[in-house]
Design an enzyme around this catalytic site. Structure first.
Site, mmCIF file in Angstrom:
data_model
loop_
_atom_site.group_PDB
_atom_site.id
_atom_site.type_symbol
_atom_site.label_atom_id
_atom_site.label_comp_id
_atom_site.label_asym_id
_atom_site.label_seq_id
_atom_site.Cartn_x
_atom_site.Cartn_y
_atom_site.Cartn_z
ATOM 1 N N TYR A 119 -2.833 -0.821 10.176
ATOM 2 C CA TYR A 119 -2.685 -1.098 8.748
ATOM 3 C C TYR A 119 -1.280 -0.735 8.272
ATOM 4 O O TYR A 119 -0.631 -1.509 7.563
ATOM 5 C CB TYR A 119 -3.732 -0.299 7.980
ATOM 6 C CG TYR A 119 -3.811 -0.621 6.506
ATOM 7 C CD1 TYR A 119 -4.358 -1.815 6.060
ATOM 8 C CD2 TYR A 119 -3.349 0.286 5.554
ATOM 9 C CE1 TYR A 119 -4.442 -2.106 4.707
ATOM 10 C CE2 TYR A 119 -3.432 0.005 4.200
ATOM 11 C CZ TYR A 119 -3.974 -1.192 3.785
ATOM 12 O OH TYR A 119 -4.045 -1.478 2.439
ATOM 13 N N SER A 152 0.857 -1.182 0.000
ATOM 14 C CA SER A 152 0.000 0.000 0.000
ATOM 15 C C SER A 152 0.894 1.232 0.000
ATOM 16 O O SER A 152 2.083 1.151 0.334
ATOM 17 C CB SER A 152 -0.894 0.007 1.246
ATOM 18 O OG SER A 152 -1.530 1.258 1.419
#
Length: 324
Positions: A190, A177
């Site tokens: 995350y 990401s």
């Protein structure tokens, strides 16, 4: 006196203008020097700039190959794939947190290969979960759950199929990401997991070089709308759990007003981001099929790309000032 956010905008715009000017004057000068060094006429600089621009346009305009991705064997994506009735495709339900299921999946893969001794060409580690919450509101169990799926799941599946991948001198493609390159408020579980995917991929790439295996990382930007990974219902449910589970001292110190402000921020993200997953799928395809795949792919909107670069390469004092 201008507000701080307004001043930050001015700084970012000024930096963009400065960079444009530097490139505008510096690139021709650099190309002129290269031409002189190579003994070529400096008039070729214009053609070089045009060529670079056309290459950039071709890269940006190159159509992506649409693909489907499956998270649940009973989901719409899985059903659509099964309806293709391809004898070259199998759909399996797999929990990447289960050693047993991963081992069974590898056995199934071996059974499907015509020549198992030649190995498996590629694995794409795409399974992932996301959540949000400030550090003091987020339970340790949440960190473990996100970490277990996003990072340990990636490692578990990779280790299981790596003997097959090595035989084929194939590819490992890990979905990280933009938050594997930079942190953000409310996203620490995350970010921690995706930073781990990044460095795991780096270490694996170093080790696999002698085996001829290429390891690539895909770093998607904001695709919330396209994936449906964050909805207003999810925000409401998560926020209720965060507040209910927080220690009383945290609730008292932060206060409900601050908490609601952060939840409103998360709700504002629900309809944000790119609507089409084609850039991500196109990069995955390139990482699997290209003779010389990139180490990192960054399918994201320009403003996110700029932010990643600034937060990666600028001194922290400057990037912190610009964005936080």
């Amino acid at each position: 006196m201008a507000s701080l956010p307004g001043f930050r905008v001015v700084v970012l715009v000024s930096f963009s203008v400065f960079l444009t000017v530097v490139l505008g004057f510096g690139l021709p000068a650099l190309l002129n020097a290269a031409m002189r060094l190579l003994g070529l006429p400096e008039t070729s600089v214009t053609e070089c700039i045009v060529g670079l621009y056309l290459a950039f346009v071709a890269c940006v305009a190159m159509p992506r190959i649409p693909r489907g991705c499956v998270k649940d064997k009973g989901g719409e994506g899985a059903k659509e794939l099964e309806e293709m009735h391809s004898d070259r495709m199998r759909v399996l339900q797999l929990d990447v947190c289960s050693d047993e299921q991963v081992a069974q999946a590898v056995d199934h893969i071996r059974g499907c290969l015509d020549e198992p001794e030649k190995g498996l060409w590629a694995v794409v580690n795409n399974a992932g979960v996301s959540t949000f919450g400030e550090v003091e509101f987020t339970p340790i169990d949440t960190y473990r759950q996100v970490y277990e799926v996003n990072l340990i799941g990636t490692i578990r599946v990779t280790k299981a199929v790596l003997p097959l991948i090595r035989r084929a001198k194939g590819r490992v493609v890990n979905i990280a990401s933009m938050y594997g390159r930079m942190g953000n408020i409310m996203r620490s579980p995350y970010c921690v997991s995706k930073y781990g995917v990044e460095v795991f991929s780096d270490c694996l790439r170093y080790e696999m070089k002698t085996w001829g295996v290429k390891v690539s990382v895909i770093e998607p930007g904001n695709f919330i709308v396209a994936t449906g990974i964050l909805t207003r219902d999810i925000v409401a449910d998560t926020s209720n759990k965060l507040w209910a589970g927080a220690p009383s001292v945290v609730k008292e110190d932060y206060g409900m007003a601050h908490f609601e402000q952060q939840m409103a921020l998360m709700r504002s993200y629900c309809n944000s981001g790119q609507k089409d997953m084609a850039p991500v799928l196109g990069d995955i395809t390139d990482a699997i099929t290209s003779k010389r795949p990139y180490t990192r792919y960054m399918p994201m909107e320009p403003h996110w790309w700029i932010r990643v670069q600034l937060m990666t390469y600028l001194p922290s004092a400057i990037s912190d000032f610009l964005y936080f």
